[in-house]
Design an enzyme around this catalytic site. Structure first.
Site, PDB file in Angstrom:
ATOM      1  N   HIS A  59       1.072  -1.345  -0.246  1.00 40.66           N
ATOM      2  CA  HIS A  59      -0.379   0.115   0.078  1.00 40.66           C
ATOM      3  C   HIS A  59       1.188   1.144  -0.085  1.00 40.66           C
ATOM      4  O   HIS A  59       1.609   1.795   1.052  1.00 40.66           O
ATOM      5  CB  HIS A  59      -0.301  -0.020   1.208  1.00 40.66           C
ATOM      6  CG  HIS A  59      -1.648   1.280   1.037  1.00 40.66           C
ATOM      7  ND1 HIS A  59      -3.439   1.196   1.614  1.00 40.66           N
ATOM      8  CD2 HIS A  59      -2.060   2.450   1.104  1.00 40.66           C
ATOM      9  CE1 HIS A  59      -3.932   1.512   1.514  1.00 40.66           C
ATOM     10  NE2 HIS A  59      -3.323   2.654   1.018  1.00 40.66           N
TER      11      HIS A  59
ATOM     12  N   ASN B 156      -4.590   6.412  -7.295  1.00 48.34           N
ATOM     13  CA  ASN B 156      -5.443   8.265  -6.982  1.00 48.34           C
ATOM     14  C   ASN B 156      -4.020   8.972  -7.843  1.00 48.34           C
ATOM     15  O   ASN B 156      -3.903   9.805  -6.685  1.00 48.34           O
ATOM     16  CB  ASN B 156      -5.492   8.188  -5.623  1.00 48.34           C
ATOM     17  CG  ASN B 156      -4.335   8.722  -4.577  1.00 48.34           C
ATOM     18  OD1 ASN B 156      -3.896   7.343  -4.817  1.00 48.34           O
ATOM     19  ND2 ASN B 156      -4.698   8.652  -3.697  1.00 48.34           N
TER      20      ASN B 156
ATOM     21  N   ASP C 211       1.001   2.984   3.718  1.00 52.48           N
ATOM     22  CA  ASP C 211       0.561   3.561   2.889  1.00 52.48           C
ATOM     23  C   ASP C 211       0.939   4.909   3.033  1.00 52.48           C
ATOM     24  O   ASP C 211       0.927   5.944   3.386  1.00 52.48           O
ATOM     25  CB  ASP C 211      -1.159   4.097   4.086  1.00 52.48           C
ATOM     26  CG  ASP C 211      -2.216   4.749   3.270  1.00 52.48           C
ATOM     27  OD1 ASP C 211      -1.811   5.092   2.087  1.00 52.48           O
ATOM     28  OD2 ASP C 211      -3.773   5.151   4.176  1.00 52.48           O
TER      29      ASP C 211
HETATM   30  O1  DOR Z   1      -4.033   9.844   3.965  1.00 44.52           O
HETATM   31  C1  DOR Z   1      -4.482   9.459   3.191  1.00 44.52           C
HETATM   32  N1  DOR Z   1      -3.540   9.764   2.259  1.00 44.52           N
HETATM   33  N2  DOR Z   1      -5.360   8.422   3.009  1.00 44.52           N
HETATM   34  C2  DOR Z   1      -5.526   8.099   1.456  1.00 44.52           C
HETATM   35  O2  DOR Z   1      -6.415   7.368   1.716  1.00 44.52           O
HETATM   36  C3  DOR Z   1      -5.087   8.522   0.477  1.00 44.52           C
HETATM   37  C4  DOR Z   1      -3.915   9.378   1.119  1.00 44.52           C
HETATM   38  C5  DOR Z   1      -3.441  10.290  -0.473  1.00 44.52           C
HETATM   39  O3  DOR Z   1      -3.318   9.459  -1.594  1.00 44.52           O
HETATM   40  O4  DOR Z   1      -2.769  11.071   0.245  1.00 44.52           O
HETATM   41 ZN    ZN Z   2      -6.606   4.258   2.066  1.00 49.25          ZN
HETATM   42 ZN    ZN Z   3      -3.210   4.884   1.049  1.00 49.82          ZN
END
Ligand code: DOR
Ligand code: ZN
Ligand code: ZN
Length: 397
Positions: free
Chosen positions: A18, A52, A262
């Site tokens: 992720h 994204n 993430d």
């Molecule tokens: O904190 C986040 N940042 N959560 C997400 O789901 C997307 C991510 C981002 O792409 O900046």
């Molecule tokens: Zn997310």
């Molecule tokens: Zn994410």
């Protein structure tokens, strides 16, 4: 090429399932080349990149663009997600079978970028197209907007967690499980954060697998907001001690299958803005292995459990190639670590152009020394070796 592993531990190649590498769209904070370099420096052999971007990865043209770019510039094994939209539902089955595609990602609550599918009917359609496990950012959009209105301007950072509330995550997760049951399509619940979600998911492991983030296993509110302000803001948010403890309990009792970062780089100038104006997300791809090794040294999990949640389980869940009966990820992917090495994480070690980490000045015990991808040394003692020869992952059909 000889690696002297005396006194070190050789782990299966660790994966981060992720990450948000921002290419195309924002090379000023990250590209596939810089992100995979950071990953290799941090001891990872495989990453899965989120869709994204700008434009988003949601059609065949962008899939081909990503395949080409990753083949040319990635240092390590590379997989990437397709973003579900209300428009591309019918193409999802063919898109998810393209080379290098690790799965479909659905945003059921708003975040960075414009990919969002929030109504039940559209979500159900997503579940009915394709066959691989669907990955969810599970937050409830209506609840989110309602909370945002209640807690508006003038609030200190510490209150960020109030409007991104616990119930919002639990609602999102319950809804996805209900849809998974209704359609029979398995789900992978990304970044679960709350005690309520994790306790409830115990009874749904037959249809869902579960991810927790290293950030939620390492930081605790409100301390993190007082210290880091907007730099600690992410979705879902860092929560308090009760949830922190629940995340660790879920690592130990087996509810959690995968631990990821993430990694979501943003320009530090934007992160310094007042809350609600500052984007969500922090860097993490380069620091996840040192942080998790430190957790092993502090007795929170075993080294073999770490190998489960960062190598064996992801390989099984995402359908990495198999060898005989065992899913092994790729041949000869290894992360060699020194469990005794103490070292301070610093901003100047960070390879991402965004150039910061929420763990600046944090001292850890346990450090990745060598990253080996398909038998090639990619990183040794902080130095990158060779050129970016990483390949797209061939997932099982
Ligand atoms: O904190 C986040 N940042 N959560 C997400 O789901 C997307 C991510 C981002 O792409 O900046
Ligand atoms: Zn997310
Ligand atoms: Zn994410």
């Amino acid at each position: 090429q000889v690696v002297d592993a005396q006194g070190l531990h050789v782990l299966p190649g660790l994966m981060d399932c992720h990450v948000h590498f921002r290419e195309p769209g924002n090379a000023l904070v990250e590209t596939i080349e810089t992100g995979t370099r950071a990953a290799a420096l941090g001891g990872l052999t495989t990453v899965f990149d989120m869709p994204n971007t700008n434009p988003a990865i949601a059609d065949l043209e962008m899939v081909e663009w990503k395949q080409k770019r990753a083949s040319e510039t990635s240092w390590i094994n590379f997989g990437f997600y397709i973003g579900a939209t209300r428009e591309n539902t019918k193409d999802l089955a063919s898109l998810e079978s393209q080379k290098g595609v690790c799965g479909i990602k659905v945003y059921a609550g708003s975040s960075t970028g414009s990919l969002m599918v929030e109504d039940d009917a559209s979500l159900e359609q997503v579940m009915l197209h394709g066959h691989r496990r669907v990955c969810y950012h599970a937050e409830d959009e209506y609840r989110l907007q309602e909370r945002k209105k209640l807690f508006c301007e003038g609030m200190p950072y510490e209150n960020h967690r109030l409007w991104r509330d616990e119930e919002c995550a639990f609602l999102g997760t319950r809804r996805i499980i209900a849809l998974a049951r209704k359609t029979g399509r398995p789900a992978h619940i990304l970044h679960t954060t709350t005690q309520e979600e994790l306790e409830w998911l115990v009874d749904h492991k037959d249809i869902a697998t579960v991810e927790v983030l290293a950030n939620h296993l390492t930081q605790i509110a409100p301390e993190c907001y007082e210290r880091l302000k907007g730099f600690a803001v992410m979705n879902p948010p860092i929560r308090d001690q009760r949830h922190y403890d629940a995340c660790w309990e879920a690592i130990r009792n087996g509810v959690v299958d995968v631990v990821s970062s993430d990694h979501a780089p943003h320009d530090p100038e934007l992160k310094a803005k007042p809350w609600l104006c500052c984007p969500s997300g922090m860097l993490g791809v380069q620091t996840i292995v040192p942080l998790m090794l430190n957790h092993v040294n502090e007795g929170r999990l075993s080294l073999s459990r770490l190998a489960d949640v960062m190598a064996a389980n992801p390989a099984r869940i995402y359908g990495m190639p198999t060898k005989g009966r065992i899913q092994v990820g790729y041949d000869a992917d290894f992360t060699v670590v020194d469990m005794q090495k103490k070292r301070r994480i610093t901003n100047d070690w960070i390879a991402s152009p965004a150039g910061w980490t929420p763990y600046d000045q944090v001292e850890v015990k346990g450090w990745p020394m060598v990253t080996i991808v398909k038998g090639r040394i990619v990183m040794q003692n902080d130095e990158m070796q060779g050129t970016p020869e990483g390949e797209l992952v061939n997932f099982l059909p």
